[in-house]
Design an enzyme around this catalytic site. Structure first.
Site, PDB file in Angstrom:
ATOM      1  N   ASP A  45      30.019  82.881 -61.763  1.00 57.66           N
ATOM      2  CA  ASP A  45      31.424  82.571 -61.551  1.00 57.66           C
ATOM      3  C   ASP A  45      31.686  82.304 -59.947  1.00 57.66           C
ATOM      4  O   ASP A  45      32.995  81.944 -59.669  1.00 57.66           O
ATOM      5  CB  ASP A  45      32.267  83.681 -62.016  1.00 57.66           C
ATOM      6  N   SER A  46      30.746  82.290 -59.144  1.00 57.20           N
ATOM      7  CA  SER A  46      30.862  81.800 -57.775  1.00 57.20           C
ATOM      8  C   SER A  46      31.317  80.320 -57.807  1.00 57.20           C
ATOM      9  O   SER A  46      31.570  79.721 -56.585  1.00 57.20           O
ATOM     10  CB  SER A  46      29.618  82.087 -56.933  1.00 57.20           C
ATOM     11  N   GLU A 181      24.119  93.609 -55.555  1.00 56.36           N
ATOM     12  CA  GLU A 181      24.541  92.773 -54.439  1.00 56.36           C
ATOM     13  C   GLU A 181      24.973  93.789 -53.551  1.00 56.36           C
ATOM     14  O   GLU A 181      25.828  94.614 -53.443  1.00 56.36           O
ATOM     15  CB  GLU A 181      25.746  91.890 -54.924  1.00 56.36           C
TER      16      GLU A 181
HETATM   17  O1  KIV Z   1      28.449  84.380 -59.219  1.00 54.24           O
HETATM   18  C1  KIV Z   1      27.275  84.518 -58.690  1.00 54.24           C
HETATM   19  O2  KIV Z   1      27.084  83.460 -58.157  1.00 54.24           O
HETATM   20  C2  KIV Z   1      26.777  85.813 -58.680  1.00 54.24           C
HETATM   21  C3  KIV Z   1      25.722  85.792 -57.375  1.00 54.24           C
HETATM   22  C4  KIV Z   1      26.439  86.029 -56.028  1.00 54.24           C
HETATM   23  C5  KIV Z   1      24.597  86.766 -57.916  1.00 54.24           C
HETATM   24  O3  KIV Z   1      27.174  86.476 -59.158  1.00 54.24           O
END
Ligand code: KIV
Length: 264
Positions: A45-46, A181
């Site tokens: 969701d990044s 994280e």
């Molecule tokens: O949404 C994402 O890309 C993540 C990573 C930071 C692990 O959860």
């Protein structure tokens, strides 16, 4: 590469080797990431930040996640595809089952949820119905407003104890993978040794079973530069070269270096 499954990742953990995860949001990058040799891809969701230009992951919807999961899963042959459950899509077990089904039907082989003990019943319900789960602990970006910013978690003995307890609890609830994280490296190493399931780290030091980075970060395209991010385009002439350099660095233990990790 043969199709990667949970048992492939369990075997890699047991052997002491490392595996790699890279975030993917579209078909072209999914193909390149797989060609570079990453065993897993995360439709993160990044994408709220790196594709949509938001300041956090909070505006991302289940429809967004479904769409990008379909784009990635359509071309993924060998890599195991995980998809993030977005903000408030798993507030209760019923919602979690409905929304996780949408991501599985879009082609994910596993869903990722942010949280620990409070998610136990939901994780158990998902797994019982055939939906494998990766649980995300430490700095969980959907809770940025509770944390008051993107801060390293688990620095006090009390916090560290609570993250370890969460890790054990979610493993007992049936989670297949744990993602840590931004926690101190010694805590991540300790948790990795104490749980049987594979642990993927980001900003969690070199002691986890695997590493993940956001695609745009490792390609040097992001404006923010947390300590654990390395620009793998440096010295490369192609995106393919940078992706392969990241995969090789994780597998050889060259990434992350000590100064790319946090201490308690
Ligand atoms: O949404 C994402 O890309 C993540 C990573 C930071 C692990 O959860």
């Amino acid at each position: 590469m043969a199709k990667v499954t949970i048992s492939t990742l369990d075997k890699i953990k047991a052997s002491g080797d490392k595996f790699v995860c890279i975030t993917a949001y579209d078909a072209t990058f999914a193909r390149l990431i797989e060609e570079a040799g990453a065993e897993t891809m995360l439709v993160g969701d990044s994408l709220g930040m790196v594709l949509q230009g938001h300041e956090s992951t909070i505006p991302v919807t289940i429809r967004d996640m479904e769409y990008h999961t379909r784009c990635v899963a359509r071309v993924a042959n060998s890599a195991l595809v995980m998809a993030d459950m977005p903000f408030m899509s798993y507030g209760n077990t019923e919602e979690a089952l409905r929304n996780a089904s949408l991501l599985m039907q879009a082609g994910a082989q596993m869903v990722k949820l942010e949280g620990g003990v409070w998610l136990s019943d939901t994780i158990q319900a998902l797994v019982e119905r055939g939906i494998p789960v990766c649980a995300h602990l430490g700095l969980t970006p959907q809770s940025v407003n509770v944390f008051g910013g993107y801060r390293v978690q688990g620095r006090t003995p009390k916090q560290a104890k609570s993250i370890l307890a969460d890790a054990v609890e979610i493993q007992d609830a049936g989670a297949s993978i744990l993602l840590l994280e931004c926690v101190p490296a010694p805590l991540a190493t300790d948790i990795t040794a104490k749980v049987d399931i594979p642990v993927i780290g980001i900003g969690a030091g070199p002691g986890t079973d695997a590493q993940v980075l956001v695609l745009h970060d490792l390609l040097g395209l992001s404006t923010h530069q947390p300590r654990f991010v390395e620009n793998f385009m440096t010295g490369q002439t192609s995106i393919q070269g940078a992706l392969k350099a990241f995969v090789d660095a994780v597998k050889s233990g060259a990434y992350p270096r000590e100064e790319q990790s946090y201490t308690a």
